[in-house]
Design a protein around this motif. Structure first.
Motif, PDB file in Angstrom:
ATOM      1  N   GLN A   2       0.826  -1.214   0.000  1.00  0.00           N
ATOM      2  CA  GLN A   2       0.000   0.000   0.000  1.00  0.00           C
ATOM      3  C   GLN A   2       0.861   1.266   0.000  1.00  0.00           C
ATOM      4  O   GLN A   2       1.834   1.375   0.738  1.00  0.00           O
ATOM      5  CB  GLN A   2      -0.903  -0.012   1.232  1.00  0.00           C
ATOM      6  CG  GLN A   2      -1.913   1.117   1.227  1.00  0.00           C
ATOM      7  CD  GLN A   2      -2.730   1.157   2.519  1.00  0.00           C
ATOM      8  OE1 GLN A   2      -2.432   0.447   3.454  1.00  0.00           O
ATOM      9  NE2 GLN A   2      -3.740   1.991   2.545  1.00  0.00           N
ATOM     10  N   ASN A   3       0.451   2.225  -0.829  1.00  0.00           N
ATOM     11  CA  ASN A   3       1.135   3.520  -0.805  1.00  0.00           C
ATOM     12  C   ASN A   3       0.568   4.347   0.348  1.00  0.00           C
ATOM     13  O   ASN A   3      -0.617   4.664   0.382  1.00  0.00           O
ATOM     14  CB  ASN A   3       0.900   4.247  -2.138  1.00  0.00           C
ATOM     15  CG  ASN A   3       1.358   5.694  -2.079  1.00  0.00           C
ATOM     16  OD1 ASN A   3       2.266   6.032  -1.323  1.00  0.00           O
ATOM     17  ND2 ASN A   3       0.721   6.542  -2.857  1.00  0.00           N
ATOM     18  N   LYS A   4       1.430   4.678   1.314  1.00  0.00           N
ATOM     19  CA  LYS A   4       0.963   5.416   2.496  1.00  0.00           C
ATOM     20  C   LYS A   4       1.315   6.905   2.429  1.00  0.00           C
ATOM     21  O   LYS A   4       0.955   7.667   3.311  1.00  0.00           O
ATOM     22  CB  LYS A   4       1.558   4.791   3.757  1.00  0.00           C
ATOM     23  CG  LYS A   4       1.078   3.353   3.982  1.00  0.00           C
ATOM     24  CD  LYS A   4       1.715   2.752   5.212  1.00  0.00           C
ATOM     25  CE  LYS A   4       1.210   1.324   5.426  1.00  0.00           C
ATOM     26  NZ  LYS A   4       1.815   0.721   6.622  1.00  0.00           N
TER      27      LYS A   4
END
Length: 407
Positions: A2-4
């Motif tokens: 996931q891109n946070k």
């Protein structure tokens, strides 16, 4: 994976960056998500209909201003490590995590004198455990224990990013333009001297403008007589509910609120206290107030109708306190009009006071080009300071409107 490293669109500051993954993880945590359901300004929307924003909004805004302040300081040659930046942003992100429903109005009601900052620290420590010590430095900064004081001053002082965000945000959502401060200008004037937060001397007028904007926001918005009354009535409602429950009267309420109405001892917060508190929000309190408008207890029902139907009592504001005699007369009329014996529950006097700038408590320092530091009030260039060093106090009396018809 996931891109946070997200970007959030905020109506006040524009795009807010999340530059560290742990910030995203904290924002996603249920403790933080609860802030979406905690109003930033209590019942203020009954006076300023736009004031519907939340603590969630505000915490993100304050984090954004912290990021900008640290970027400014780095450009001016202040050494700030990645770890320090991350910790400062975490500390400000979590500074309001301990707020209960309707914020300041109810914080001493639900858990005796458990101030929101005490609960914030408690919840920060729990999160720190969950995140395996990654919040150690943030907690140190939040508590003012870190050896570089300017980090704590950015979190909590007379010129912190918390105040800057709530002034600009509350001004935006209430539509009261007097509170709008030029935070970009103030942040661009920030500097550090001997590890203390200072303002470049040429920024003095922006600082004076900021202090006067804060003063106007308090008297025009937060201490507006109906706003102050709304906050007071919320406390009265829960006081009355707690009293009725202590008399073994069964009150219908959401279970998390009921827990705090029944429980009276909070010397040490238990696991269950914390579980219940972190589940509690404005919706629980509003739901109860809505139901209690139909309650058999005349006082409770009337107070609740004030909030739900916006049936505020008559209120008068004055710079001098109202006499005991005046209050007594109003109580007698209330008892007579409603045929009750506890009219004092519907009549009262509240007060609000404000010191716009405290010369003792973390004063604001200006940094001259020569490197000399001086307090704001010592500057020859200041023009408004004289109006800010004295506290102002106002008194508000309130009573049911119906008694005005009695002679």
């Amino acid at each position: 994976m996931q891109n946070k490293l997200k970007i959030i669109n905020d109506p006040v500051h524009g795009f807010i960056k999340i530059p560290h993954e742990i910030l995203f993880d904290i924002i996603e945590h249920p403790y933080f998500q609860r802030l979406r359901r905690i109003s930033q300004t209590g019942l203020l929307s009954l006076i300023f209909p736009g004031a519907k924003h939340t603590r969630f909004h505000h915490a993100l805004g304050a984090m954004n201003l912290m990021f900008k302040a640290l970027e400014t300081l780095k450009l001016k040659g202040v050494k700030i490590s990645k770890e320090e930046e991350k910790a400062a942003m975490l500390a400000i992100l979590l500074h309001d995590i301990g707020h209960g429903p309707f914020s300041h109005a109810l914080e001493n009601m639900l858990m005796d004198d458990w101030h929101h900052e005490k609960i914030s620290i408690l919840l920060m420590n729990r999160l720190n455990k969950e995140f395996k010590g990654k919040l150690n430095l943030a907690i140190e900064m939040f508590q003012g224990k870190y050896h570089r004081p300017f980090f704590n001053q950015l979190i909590s002082s007379q010129l912190d990013v918390d105040r800057m965000d709530y002034l600009k945000r509350d001004s935006f959502y209430t539509g009261v333009s007097e509170g709008s401060v030029n935070v970009e200008r103030i942040i661009s004037m920030m500097n550090v001297s001997d590890d203390e937060l200072v303002i470049d001397a040429k920024g003095i007028y922006s600082i004076e403008n900021y202090l006067t904007a804060r003063m106007f926001m308090y008297w025009q918005v937060y201490y507006h007589k109906t706003a102050a009354l709304g906050e007071h009535i919320l406390v009265q409602i829960l006081n009355r509910a707690k009293y009725l429950v202590s008399q073994n009267i069964d009150l219908e309420a959401p279970s998390n609120l009921k827990y705090f109405l029944v429980k009276n001892k909070f010397d040490e917060a238990t696991e269950e206290d914390i579980r219940r508190f972190t589940m509690l929000d404005d919706m629980d309190v509003f739901q109860a107030i809505k139901v209690w408008t139909e309650n058999d207890d005349f006082i409770l029902a009337r107070l609740c109708r004030t909030v739900i139907y916006r049936e505020f009592p008559k209120s008068i504001i004055s710079s001098k306190p109202f006499s005991e005699e005046v209050l007594k007369q109003k109580v007698e009329k209330v008892n007579q009009y409603f045929n009750i014996e506890n009219g004092e529950e519907l009549v009262g006097q509240i007060s609000r006071s404000l010191l716009p700038y405290d010369t003792e408590k973390q004063p604001i320092y200006l940094l001259e080009k020569s490197g000399r530091k001086l307090k704001l009030e010592e500057s020859e260039n200041q023009i408004l300071f004289g109006c800010m060093e004295n506290a102002t106090k106002k008194y508000i009396i309130y009573y049911p409107r119906e008694i005005e018809s009695l002679k």
